[in-house]
Design an enzyme around this catalytic site. Structure first.
Site, PDB file in Angstrom:
ATOM      1  N   SER A 271     -21.600 -35.852 -25.978  1.00 49.39           N
ATOM      2  CA  SER A 271     -21.935 -34.975 -25.092  1.00 49.39           C
ATOM      3  C   SER A 271     -23.348 -34.781 -24.767  1.00 49.39           C
ATOM      4  CB  SER A 271     -21.408 -33.599 -25.728  1.00 49.39           C
ATOM      5  OG  SER A 271     -19.866 -33.664 -25.978  1.00 49.39           O
TER       6      SER A 271
HETATM    7  N1  SAH Z   1     -17.906 -34.320 -30.142  1.00 48.70           N
HETATM    8  C1  SAH Z   1     -18.263 -36.030 -29.706  1.00 48.70           C
HETATM    9  C2  SAH Z   1     -17.829 -35.867 -28.119  1.00 48.70           C
HETATM   10  C3  SAH Z   1     -16.749 -37.186 -27.914  1.00 48.70           C
HETATM   11  S1  SAH Z   1     -15.972 -37.257 -26.458  1.00 48.70           S
HETATM   12  C4  SAH Z   1     -19.607 -36.223 -29.740  1.00 48.70           C
HETATM   13  O1  SAH Z   1     -20.509 -35.644 -30.260  1.00 48.70           O
HETATM   14  O2  SAH Z   1     -19.822 -37.445 -29.517  1.00 48.70           O
HETATM   15  C5  SAH Z   1     -14.499 -36.560 -26.987  1.00 48.70           C
HETATM   16  C6  SAH Z   1     -13.727 -37.312 -27.908  1.00 48.70           C
HETATM   17  O3  SAH Z   1     -12.247 -36.318 -28.177  1.00 48.70           O
HETATM   18  C7  SAH Z   1     -13.428 -38.731 -27.560  1.00 48.70           C
HETATM   19  O4  SAH Z   1     -14.018 -39.496 -28.627  1.00 48.70           O
HETATM   20  C8  SAH Z   1     -11.847 -38.720 -27.588  1.00 48.70           C
HETATM   21  O5  SAH Z   1     -11.074 -39.879 -27.967  1.00 48.70           O
HETATM   22  C9  SAH Z   1     -11.504 -37.408 -28.358  1.00 48.70           C
HETATM   23  N2  SAH Z   1     -10.218 -36.942 -28.124  1.00 48.70           N
HETATM   24  C10 SAH Z   1      -9.320 -36.917 -27.063  1.00 48.70           C
HETATM   25  N3  SAH Z   1      -8.379 -36.358 -27.257  1.00 48.70           N
HETATM   26  C11 SAH Z   1      -8.172 -35.812 -28.675  1.00 48.70           C
HETATM   27  C12 SAH Z   1      -7.128 -35.532 -29.538  1.00 48.70           C
HETATM   28  N4  SAH Z   1      -5.913 -35.430 -29.088  1.00 48.70           N
HETATM   29  N5  SAH Z   1      -7.479 -35.512 -30.639  1.00 48.70           N
HETATM   30  C13 SAH Z   1      -8.713 -36.112 -31.240  1.00 48.70           C
HETATM   31  N6  SAH Z   1      -9.527 -36.616 -30.475  1.00 48.70           N
HETATM   32  C14 SAH Z   1      -9.252 -36.584 -29.240  1.00 48.70           C
END
Ligand code: SAH
Length: 225
Positions: free
Chosen positions: A75
């Site tokens: 993000s």
């Molecule tokens: N907080 C992260 C942002 C990652 S983007 C950071 O600091 O880098 C969002 C993430 O959510 C992705 O890795 C994606 O695989 C995950 N995601 C999407 N749907 C999900 C679910 N149902 N359960 C767990 N993770 C999920």
């Protein structure tokens, strides 16, 4: 504030990952309305360049989202700061994050001394994030699962932070929020999303309001290796 991590030489950085470059990002966040010094200090200290591919390290202190593989992104720092400010308002101890991704948001929360639990559906991303937590000496509890079911065995949580967008708030997550707790989540479709803050009072009554327009990758069902 004491930040909880172990800084090794590669975490200190140089050139485009130096302290001066990180300080510039923090000033930019301050200009864009981030006020909580604890959050600014955590962003100044957590080495974001270790949470992206080496080829992108020189861009790690720009205020932008960056690709982390599997069609996912780390993000934008402003969004991490905004969500972290909202999390801290409830003076939490125990926090649940859904969507570990690179691990950066979880690391920022852990650096603030919070007990962090995080869930990721993509095994490979989670394995890489876990290596980074170990490298920084951070004790973060993590699970490979579909985060829409939360982590009830470890709950309830003082704060829940969802870092992928769903069309509506996920009921099972709201249920794992402790009385007095706050849940932060982007809600909406691919083209338009709002960052929502939901508060559960001591009697379990829930109120919500909108913090900002945002763009997140979607919250998907199931898990993959
Ligand atoms: N907080 C992260 C942002 C990652 S983007 C950071 O600091 O880098 C969002 C993430 O959510 C992705 O890795 C994606 O695989 C995950 N995601 C999407 N749907 C999900 C679910 N149902 N359960 C767990 N993770 C999920």
């Amino acid at each position: 504030m004491t930040l909880r991590m172990r800084l090794q030489p590669e975490a200190i950085g140089s050139g485009m990952t130096s302290q001066r470059v990180r300080d510039r990002l923090v000033e930019r966040l301050r200009e864009n309305g981030i006020r909580d010094e604890r959050v600014l200090n955590a962003i100044r200290t957590v080495p974001r360049h270790l949470f992206v591919d080496e080829a992108l390290a020189t861009r790690a202190y720009e205020d932008t989202a960056l690709p982390i593989g599997h069609g996912q992104t780390i993000s934008q720092p402003w969004v991490v700061a905004k969500m972290t400010e909202a999390v801290l308002e409830a003076e939490p101890k125990k926090v649940l994050e859904i969507g570990t991704g690179s691990g950066y948001q979880a690391a920022v929360l852990a650096a603030l001394g919070l007990e962090v639990h995080t869930v990721e559906r993509i095994g490979e991303l989670l394995r890489t994030a876990r290596k980074r937590f170990r490298q920084l000496g951070m004790n973060i509890r993590s699970k490979h699962d579909d985060g829409r079911i939360g982590w009830s065995e470890n709950g309830p949580f003082d704060s829940i932070i969802v870092t992928a967008a769903a069309p509506a708030l996920v009921e099972s997550l709201t249920a794992q929020l402790a009385p007095g707790g706050t849940l932060i989540a982007p809600v909406g479709g691919a083209s338009s999303q709002s960052l929502l803050k939901l508060h559960k009072d001591a009697d379990g009554v829930v109120t919500q309001h909108t913090l900002a327009p945002v763009v997140f990758v979607p919250l998907l069902s199931g898990m993959i290796d």
